[in-house]
Design an enzyme around this catalytic site. Structure first.
Site, PDB file in Angstrom:
ATOM      1  N   LYS B 182       0.909  -1.040  -0.003  1.00  0.00           N
ATOM      2  CA  LYS B 182       0.097   0.124   0.031  1.00  0.00           C
ATOM      3  C   LYS B 182       1.052   1.327  -0.122  1.00  0.00           C
ATOM      4  O   LYS B 182       1.580   1.643   1.091  1.00  0.00           O
ATOM      5  CB  LYS B 182      -0.773   0.017   1.097  1.00  0.00           C
ATOM      6  CG  LYS B 182      -2.171   0.437   0.949  1.00  0.00           C
ATOM      7  CD  LYS B 182      -2.314   2.297   1.070  1.00  0.00           C
ATOM      8  CE  LYS B 182      -1.942   2.800   2.285  1.00  0.00           C
ATOM      9  NZ  LYS B 182      -1.805   4.397   2.512  1.00  0.00           N
ATOM     10  N   GLY B 234       6.680   4.334   8.569  1.00  0.00           N
ATOM     11  CA  GLY B 234       5.867   5.340   8.769  1.00  0.00           C
ATOM     12  C   GLY B 234       6.211   6.012  10.335  1.00  0.00           C
ATOM     13  O   GLY B 234       7.122   6.075  11.097  1.00  0.00           O
ATOM     14  N   SER B 235       4.934   6.775  10.819  1.00  0.00           N
ATOM     15  CA  SER B 235       5.119   7.359  12.098  1.00  0.00           C
ATOM     16  C   SER B 235       4.927   6.451  13.038  1.00  0.00           C
ATOM     17  O   SER B 235       4.401   5.487  13.089  1.00  0.00           O
ATOM     18  CB  SER B 235       4.088   8.510  12.080  1.00  0.00           C
ATOM     19  OG  SER B 235       2.831   7.977  12.141  1.00  0.00           O
ATOM     20  N   THR B 236       5.607   6.825  14.344  1.00  0.00           N
ATOM     21  CA  THR B 236       5.591   6.117  15.490  1.00  0.00           C
ATOM     22  C   THR B 236       4.061   5.891  16.239  1.00  0.00           C
ATOM     23  O   THR B 236       3.797   4.562  16.610  1.00  0.00           O
ATOM     24  CB  THR B 236       6.476   6.886  16.614  1.00  0.00           C
ATOM     25  OG1 THR B 236       7.821   6.906  16.385  1.00  0.00           O
ATOM     26  CG2 THR B 236       6.384   6.022  17.822  1.00  0.00           C
ATOM     27  N   GLU B 237       3.326   6.916  15.939  1.00  0.00           N
ATOM     28  CA  GLU B 237       1.944   6.969  16.283  1.00  0.00           C
ATOM     29  C   GLU B 237       1.161   5.852  15.453  1.00  0.00           C
ATOM     30  O   GLU B 237       0.316   5.034  16.329  1.00  0.00           O
ATOM     31  CB  GLU B 237       1.290   8.271  16.009  1.00  0.00           C
ATOM     32  CG  GLU B 237      -0.007   8.607  16.319  1.00  0.00           C
ATOM     33  CD  GLU B 237      -0.602   9.740  15.688  1.00  0.00           C
ATOM     34  OE1 GLU B 237      -0.050  10.584  15.128  1.00  0.00           O
ATOM     35  OE2 GLU B 237      -1.901  10.153  15.841  1.00  0.00           O
ATOM     36  N   GLY B 239       2.589   3.194  13.963  1.00  0.00           N
ATOM     37  CA  GLY B 239       3.386   2.340  14.214  1.00  0.00           C
ATOM     38  C   GLY B 239       2.650   1.528  15.556  1.00  0.00           C
ATOM     39  O   GLY B 239       2.565   0.378  15.456  1.00  0.00           O
ATOM     40  N   GLU B 256       9.467   0.663  10.930  1.00  0.00           N
ATOM     41  CA  GLU B 256      10.560   1.380  10.698  1.00  0.00           C
ATOM     42  C   GLU B 256       9.923   3.000  11.020  1.00  0.00           C
ATOM     43  O   GLU B 256       9.055   3.465  10.426  1.00  0.00           O
ATOM     44  CB  GLU B 256      10.927   1.715   9.323  1.00  0.00           C
ATOM     45  CG  GLU B 256      11.630   0.070   9.029  1.00  0.00           C
ATOM     46  CD  GLU B 256      13.113   0.048   9.784  1.00  0.00           C
ATOM     47  OE1 GLU B 256      13.704   1.004  10.363  1.00  0.00           O
ATOM     48  OE2 GLU B 256      13.678  -0.930   9.590  1.00  0.00           O
ATOM     49  N   CYS B 290      12.979  10.208   8.225  1.00  0.00           N
ATOM     50  CA  CYS B 290      13.112   9.660   9.346  1.00  0.00           C
ATOM     51  C   CYS B 290      14.411   9.670  10.269  1.00  0.00           C
ATOM     52  O   CYS B 290      14.304   9.997  11.202  1.00  0.00           O
ATOM     53  CB  CYS B 290      12.251   8.056   9.312  1.00  0.00           C
ATOM     54  SG  CYS B 290      13.276   7.058   8.433  1.00  0.00           S
ATOM     55  N   GLU B 387       9.298  14.931  16.072  1.00  0.00           N
ATOM     56  CA  GLU B 387       9.734  14.929  14.688  1.00  0.00           C
ATOM     57  C   GLU B 387       8.932  15.864  13.938  1.00  0.00           C
ATOM     58  O   GLU B 387       7.807  15.921  13.945  1.00  0.00           O
ATOM     59  CB  GLU B 387       9.573  13.502  14.209  1.00  0.00           C
ATOM     60  CG  GLU B 387      10.265  13.160  12.783  1.00  0.00           C
ATOM     61  CD  GLU B 387       9.913  11.783  12.436  1.00  0.00           C
ATOM     62  OE1 GLU B 387       8.918  11.098  12.411  1.00  0.00           O
ATOM     63  OE2 GLU B 387      10.756  11.336  11.812  1.00  0.00           O
TER      64      GLU B 387
END
Lengths: 290, 475
Positions: B182, B234-237, B239, B256, B290, B387
């Site tokens: 995706k 992508g973002s930690t959120e 993830g 990641e 990142c 970030e």
């Protein structure tokens, strides 16, 4: 007088926390029974605060243990095997009482446990060679990847295999240079108490390994949600809590070893999965030139 | 007299842009059942193409196609044969490099200089490298008989659309898995051209599937019960949401996530080189990286001089048309991201940091943000902790190496770091103490398929590249 025998000195079982043997800060204890239901002793019933103290101790011990040479860590782990060899009889007694196995089977378990410490002692200075690499990058750079310990590891020890299983999940943490907070088997905690005494007299620095006895389901959420815990081994998690623990661990992107459907056979060769699980790979680049 | 650069634009026609693009499922481009989206050129905010998106049923169809292909064709196929398909794809990516570079620049907004010299060649290199692993897995040190996990669901971000797609596809396919990819909502085009390349290469139907769409499609994919592994960048959120979603399923996961890298400049560093490295670290790809070096930690004795040289260098960066070969800093990928950068920079002002903005000219239209440096930054400020994912550098100072390490590691992230010193022992000492998956000493932002890349802490787990990266795709 011949019928009168000596009254034994009853032992009070405590936690092994930051190199010392405190009672639970909560003052609680719980009865430990053998497989036949006979009271063996009371063990310390650790609390949330004990978990936090143990994590703080493990965090504090991390720089020294992870910074020690692999050679040194190997010697310390071998020393654990040496000291346990000297306490073979006592350890076998505890395994008989805890697991209800025969004396012969318990001795085999203790021997396998000692051998496992020896096996992991030999791994400390080989992990970097086996898991690390020199990377042939397309450019004038020296580029290497090295395994480094992930940090504090929370371990829910196997509920069945109270000594060999405990060792099989603790020793790989220590071998890679990480530090551990272990919740011992809830119903079979006494072999862990013996192991704590062995660790304390084996040059393992204070705080590197911490052994808590108590209710796994009560203590595990505090480990899983603690931001200072880097990885969590759920092998001994109660089945109905494992998913919640994984979810709690996700909030700090904690590395998780999921709970297997059945407790592994710890007499089998362990492989390097657990060594790998507690390593982060750090890649360092540096230009090459004159 | 002032010398100016003559415009040197790459031709947009090279992208071979079509009016519409469609999802790629089971070896064919099909009409997706989701609401189609319009992807825009962030440099002009003009529409580029209509892109069909996937519905839940399309996700299901793609996973089913991937499962069938894995079990019937790709899994049983010998490594030698799998390798040849990957080599073919790698080769065609290289052959069509110019087209892909222009397409990526149009869709993403990043300078053509970067897509041409970094994104596309590195994507091709990843495919080449992993092609060579396909028939050598038993020698990879991952056990005697590494087996594929099965079907991989991969979700990649908008900052390196083609490169991130290649980073997931190459190891997944080399190890015998099939994949449903995706791409990001704002940058779907290069992944769809990659699907076309795969189809041209004769890759069996279902081995690679590409599903454009927004976060809802990503959520439907990673939550699909038919997957064996999820690979997310992508973002930690997000993830964390995915890790929570997968709890208890036993599915493999690699993440990641974000970062807040420190670039540590010691007073004995080669200053001009360090200036270049710091500039590259934060302004490469407009800071949409990142592992961007978003925090400069400079040693006090040289701080003033270093910042002077840094500002002078930054003032020379050309911000503008991404298709111009002289452009250093391109467009911000989306209006939402531009707003986030504006907000965080405003937080820097509000919390008392000193903002310096490059006096560069900005294009009159399109999404742009000038290179910005904040000084007098405290560790507690949002611009030092969060970030920003934009061309904004936060500067802190330190006195001793211990203080540098303490400040550099004072973040839950642990993706990357930079160290600048002429003393090798100090560089290595620092690298050993930093909590980061990648440490660049006297260089920055280097990537190679042989070198594992990935984070620790809240920057995620898993590596991409090298043997460690392969390990994430086998059992």
């Amino acid at each position: 007088m011949s019928t009168e025998s000596r009254v034994t000195v009853a032992k009070t079982h405590k936690l092994y926390l930051n190199g010392a043997f405190p009672r639970s800060e909560s003052g609680r204890s719980y009865p430990v029974r053998d497989t036949g239901g006979r009271l063996l002793a009371h063990a310390a019933l650790a609390s949330r605060k004990d978990v936090r103290d143990a994590v703080a101790a493990a965090r504090g011990a991390l720089p020294r243990w992870s910074g020690a040479t692999a050679y040194n860590r190997g010697q310390v782990l071998y020393r654990v095997a040496e000291v346990l060899e000297g306490r073979r009889e006592q350890a076998a007694d505890e395994v008989v009482a805890a697991e209800g196995v025969s004396r012969r089977e318990a001795t085999a378990v203790v021997d396998a446990t000692i051998d496992r410490w020896v096996w992991y002692a030999g791994w400390t200075d080989k992990v970097a060679t086996v898991l690390g690499s020199v990377n042939p990058v397309a450019g004038p750079y020296e580029c290497t990847s090295t395994p480094v310990p992930t940090g504090v590891v929370g371990v829910l020890a196997p509920q069945g295999s109270s000594l060999l299983g405990l060792t099989s999940v603790l020793a790989p943490v220590l071998a890679v240079g990480a530090t551990a907070v272990v919740v011992a088997s809830q119903e079979r905690p006494l072999p862990a108490v013996v192991l704590g005494e062995v660790l304390a007299t084996s040059d393992v620095p204070a705080g590197v390994a911490n052994l808590l006895t108590g209710r796994t389901a009560e203590l595990a959420p505090w480990l899983a949600s603690h931001a200072e815990v880097a990885a969590l081994d759920l092998v001994g998690a109660p089945g109905d809590t494992a998913v919640d623990l994984e979810r709690a661990a996700a909030d700090s992107v904690m590395r998780v070893l999921p709970r297997p459907t059945a407790e592994p056979d710890f007499t089998e060769p362990p492989g390097i999965g657990r060594l790998r699980a507690y390593c982060e790979i750090t890649t360092v680049w540096h230009p090459v030139g004159t | 007299m002032t010398w100016t650069y003559a415009p040197a634009p790459e031709s947009a026609a090279l992208a071979g842009l079509r009016p519409s693009y469609r999802p790629f499922i089971g070896g064919e481009f099909v009409d997706g059942h989701g609401e189609s989206l319009t992807t825009v050129n962030p440099a002009t905010e003009e529409p580029l193409a209509e892109v069909g998106t996937a519905s839940d049923a399309d996700v299901d169809a793609a996973v089913t196609a991937a499962r069938t292909a894995q079990e019937k064709v790709w899994g049983p196929m010998s490594g030698t044969e799998r390798a040849k398909y990957l080599f073919r794809i790698a080769r065609v990516v290289a052959e069509r490099a110019r087209e892909l570079a222009v397409l990526e620049t149009l869709d993403n907004g990043k300078p053509i200089r970067e897509t041409r010299d970094v994104d596309v060649p590195t994507a091709s290199a990843h495919l080449f490298h992993h092609a060579g692993w396909a028939d050598k897995l038993e020698h990879a040190g991952l056990g005697p008989a590494p087996a594929p996990l099965g079907v991989v669901g991969a979700v990649v971000p908008w900052n390196f659309p083609l490169l991130m797609a290649a980073w997931k596809i190459a190891p997944a396919l080399a190890t015998g898995n099939t994949i449903v990819l995706k791409p990001a909502e704002t940058t779907p085009l290069s992944a769809l051209v990659l699907a076309e390349i795969a189809a041209d290469a004769g890759l069996p139907p279902g081995v690679l599937n590409v599903l454009p769409g927004d976060g809802a499609v990503g959520a439907a994919l990673v939550g699909h019960g038919g997957l064996d592994k999820v690979a997310f960048t992508g973002s930690t959120e997000v993830g964390i949401q995915i890790q929570r979603r997968l709890a208890g399923t036993g599915r493999a996961l690699t993440l990641e996530l974000g970062g807040k890298a420190a670039n540590i400049v010691y007073s004995d560093a080669a200053l001009d080189q360090a200036v270049e490295g710091v500039v590259d670290g934060i302004f490469f790809n407009q800071g949409h990286v990142c592992c961007a070096g978003s925090r400069l930690l400079v040693q006090e004795p040289i701080a003033e001089e270093f910042l002077e040289r840094l500002r002078e260098r930054i003032a020379g960066l050309r911000v503008g048309d991404p298709l111009d070969k002289n452009t250093d800093v391109g467009a911000i990928n989306s209006r939402a991201q531009l707003e986030r950068i504006v907000d965080l920079a405003a937080a820097g002002d509000a919390e008392g940091a000193q903002r310096w903005t490059s006096p560069c000219a900005l294009p009159e239209r399109g999404l742009f943000f000038p290179p910005t440096v904040f000084t007098e930054v405290e560790q507690t400020m949002r611009i030092a902790r969060e970030e920003i994912f934009g061309p904004v550098l936060s500067v802190l100072t330190f006195r001793t190496p211990d203080e540098a390490v303490a400040k550099a590691t004072n973040t839950p992230y642990g993706l990357s770091a930079g160290v600048w010193t002429e003393k090798g022992s100090k560089a290595l000492w620092t690298a050993q103490r930093l909590r980061a998956g990648v440490v660049w000493a006297n260089t920055f932002n280097r990537f190679d398929p042989t070198a594992p890349f990935g984070g620790t802490g809240e920057s995620g787990f898993g590596r991409e590249g090298g043997r460690t990266g392969l390990q994430a795709y086998v059992r």
